[in-house]
Design an enzyme around this catalytic site. Structure first.
Site, short mmCIF file in Angstrom:
data_model
loop_
_atom_site.label_atom_id
_atom_site.label_comp_id
_atom_site.label_asym_id
_atom_site.label_seq_id
_atom_site.Cartn_x
_atom_site.Cartn_y
_atom_site.Cartn_z
N GLY A 248 39.52 -23.54 5.51
CA GLY A 248 39.21 -24.79 6.20
C GLY A 248 37.74 -24.99 6.52
O GLY A 248 37.39 -25.87 7.29
N PRO A 291 39.01 -19.26 1.95
CA PRO A 291 38.29 -20.49 1.66
C PRO A 291 38.76 -21.12 0.35
O PRO A 291 38.99 -20.42 -0.64
CB PRO A 291 36.83 -20.02 1.53
CG PRO A 291 36.94 -18.59 1.09
CD PRO A 291 38.18 -18.05 1.74
N ARG A 293 38.09 -25.18 -0.46
CA ARG A 293 37.07 -26.22 -0.67
C ARG A 293 35.66 -25.64 -0.66
O ARG A 293 34.81 -26.03 -1.46
CB ARG A 293 37.19 -27.24 0.46
CG ARG A 293 36.31 -28.48 0.30
CD ARG A 293 36.31 -29.31 1.59
NE ARG A 293 37.64 -29.39 2.14
CZ ARG A 293 38.53 -30.32 1.83
NH1 ARG A 293 38.22 -31.27 0.99
NH2 ARG A 293 39.74 -30.30 2.37
N TYR A 334 43.86 -39.92 1.92
CA TYR A 334 43.53 -39.68 3.34
C TYR A 334 42.10 -40.08 3.73
O TYR A 334 41.49 -39.47 4.59
CB TYR A 334 43.84 -38.24 3.76
CG TYR A 334 43.48 -37.12 2.79
CD1 TYR A 334 42.17 -36.87 2.46
CD2 TYR A 334 44.48 -36.32 2.24
CE1 TYR A 334 41.85 -35.83 1.60
CE2 TYR A 334 44.17 -35.26 1.38
CZ TYR A 334 42.86 -35.03 1.07
OH TYR A 334 42.55 -34.00 0.22
N CYS A 361 46.34 -49.87 -11.34
CA CYS A 361 46.91 -51.13 -10.85
C CYS A 361 47.37 -50.99 -9.40
O CYS A 361 48.56 -51.07 -9.11
CB CYS A 361 48.06 -51.56 -11.73
SG CYS A 361 47.55 -51.79 -13.42
C1 LIG Z 1 44.72 -25.22 2.01
C2 LIG Z 1 44.74 -23.85 2.55
C3 LIG Z 1 43.57 -23.09 2.54
C4 LIG Z 1 42.25 -23.60 2.06
O1 LIG Z 1 41.76 -24.65 2.81
P1 LIG Z 1 40.28 -25.22 2.51
O2 LIG Z 1 40.14 -26.35 3.46
O3 LIG Z 1 40.27 -25.66 1.10
O4 LIG Z 1 39.33 -24.11 2.75
C5 LIG Z 1 43.66 -21.79 2.99
N1 LIG Z 1 44.82 -21.27 3.44
C6 LIG Z 1 45.96 -21.99 3.48
C7 LIG Z 1 47.20 -21.36 3.96
C8 LIG Z 1 45.96 -23.31 3.05
O5 LIG Z 1 47.08 -24.00 3.09
#
Ligand SMILES: *Cc1c(COP(=O)(O)O)cnc(C)c1O
Length: 435
Positions: A248, A291, A293, A334, A361
């Site tokens: 995250g 990680p 993203r 989103y 479309c």
């Molecule tokens: C989606 C997710 C991640 C990665 O989240 P990012 O925002 O891409 O870093 C890590 N662990 C779990 C369990 C997830 O569902």
């Protein structure tokens, strides 16, 4: 203009990624394209490695492959000695299609099927993240049948949430993922796991959301988890060896977005954990981070070709590109916000206001609302940076659009990571009418 990794503008005013001009890329590989900067992926991985180096216990970086996965990416994960997490048999198969071995895999998911779990066990994945009681019993039976002992981590609902968009928040009390600490189910499940011969309880997991920019939510998470770990030790004499704090970590997707210093943020998380464990006299668990993203987001750039440009009186000017919500649904899904620029002649005077739309479309097929571009013309190359995460993996063939070719560039070299889809791919699973 958001310039990340090795992206830069050359003397002719053309954007280059990994030393290759976007004109060359389009001439050789067509349009649209999703271009990954190899050096940037490596730099992102190395930042996490550097960050956890300050942690005195063990640490594992686990790439959340749902952000973007293909064979080449799995090979990069293997080559850099980190781990990968998958949430389905499909992701597992793709992760294993190259050099990566099963002992590098953490298996996630809130509804893994019997077949997926059996494959995970027979392939020998590193760890299964157990989501619920039903699944725990299933894994136990399968492990017995396969004569295996399976390392398990239990996914917890910590009951807190990072302040991000509702759809990408996962730690709140009513989350569909994991078992609740508050209701006592988490302890029950862990006690049950510990009593099974074919299951090996290793630790706990929580993931609170995406696009988190500072340490506050992680500190809260650590506090909740440490309290739980102390209770588990005191009441049940069970120790947590591995503490997985999820992913995250925020990534800027526009110039105005805050930069996240991963080394600093992860350093603060590690420090908080060390201090909490010291205070409670708890043996330092291994620190696991997931990680997604922040490994691939900044490394990807989408390249489109500009098509129609249409003024609706004074109201609006629409600029349409040869892709859209089929290859990047995040703005429609989103409200993700990006920025764009004309990449074949990068000028400072960006003063034509347009709304950038795709060719699907749907009125909602808008990539960027009210963007300023430098005098765009049909045929120009439009670049949208920071599209490396959750674009290809969320893509579709809506309206029969073909997924773009995915390229990897490094020091003036280009390789195809995923071939451009062909029309035959659209109907290769179709069956002829027989009734
Ligand atoms: C989606 C997710 C991640 C990665 O989240 P990012 O925002 O891409 O870093 C890590 N662990 C779990 C369990 C997830 O569902």
């Amino acid at each position: 203009m958001l310039m990340q990794g090795t992206t830069e503008v050359n003397e002719q005013g053309v954007l280059e990624i990994g030393g290759v001009s976007v004109k060359e890329l389009r001439d050789s590989f067509g349009s649209p394209l999703l271009v990954y900067d190899y050096q940037e992926i490596i730099n992102n991985i190395n930042k996490f490695k550097e960050a956890v180096a300050s942690y005195p216990g063990e640490a594992e970086i686990i790439y959340a492959s749902k952000a973007f996965l293909c064979r080449g990416i799995a090979d990069i994960i293997a080559k850099n000695d980190i781990y990968i997490d998958v949430v389905s048999g499909g992701e597992m198969a793709r992760a294993l299609s190259g050099e990566l071995t099963a002992d590098r895999i953490y298996m996630h998911g809130n509804n893994k099927s019997e077949a997926e779990l059996r494959t995970a066990i027979t392939e020998g994945v590193n760890t299964i993240i157990v989501d619920n009681f039903y699944e725990a019993e299933l894994i136990n039976r399968l492990a017995r049948e396969e004569n295996s002992v399976v390392d398990c981590i239990v996914r917890l609902i910590p009951g807190i949430s990072a302040h991000t968009h509702e759809f990408i928040r996962t730690g709140q009390a009513d989350s569909k993922f994991g078992v609740s600490i508050k209701t006592g189910q988490a302890r029950e499940l862990i006690k049950w796991l510990v009593g099974r011969d074919n299951l090996n309880f290793k630790g706990i997991h929580a993931h609170i959301g995406s696009q988190i920019y500072d340490v506050t939510a992680f500190k809260e998470l650590i506090w909740v988890l440490i309290k739980f770990m102390i209770e588990l030790r005191r009441e049940d004499n069970i120790l947590v060896e591995k503490l997985n704090l999820g992913g995250g970590f925020g990534v800027p997707e526009k110039s105005e977005d805050p930069e996240v210093d991963v080394v600093k943020l992860v350093g603060e998380i590690a420090q908080e954990l060390v201090e909490s464990c010291d205070r409670e006299d708890y043996p330092l668990p291994a620190l696991l981070l997931e990680p997604g993203r922040s490994i691939v987001g900044s490394a990807g750039t989408s390249l489109y070709t500009v098509g129609s440009i249409k003024e609706i009186g004074e109201l609006k000017t629409y600029l349409a590109v040869d892709g859209g919500m089929a290859d990047n649904i995040r703005p429609a899904l989103y409200g993700a916000e990006y920025e764009a620029f004309i990449a074949n002649r990068c000028l400072d005077e960006e003063d034509t206001e347009v709304t950038i739309v795709g060719k699907c479309c749907e009125s909602g097929d808008v990539l960027i609302e009210d963007e300023l571009l430098a005098d765009p013309e049909p045929g120009d190359i439009l670049a949208i940076p920071a599209t490396g995460a959750y674009t290809y993996s969320l893509s579709s063939n809506y309206n029969g659009l073909l997924r773009p070719a995915v390229l990897l560039v490094y020091q003036e070299n280009v390789q195809v990571l995923i071939e451009r889809e062909q029309e035959e791919d659209l109907y290769k699973n179709d069956c002829k009418l027989e009734i």
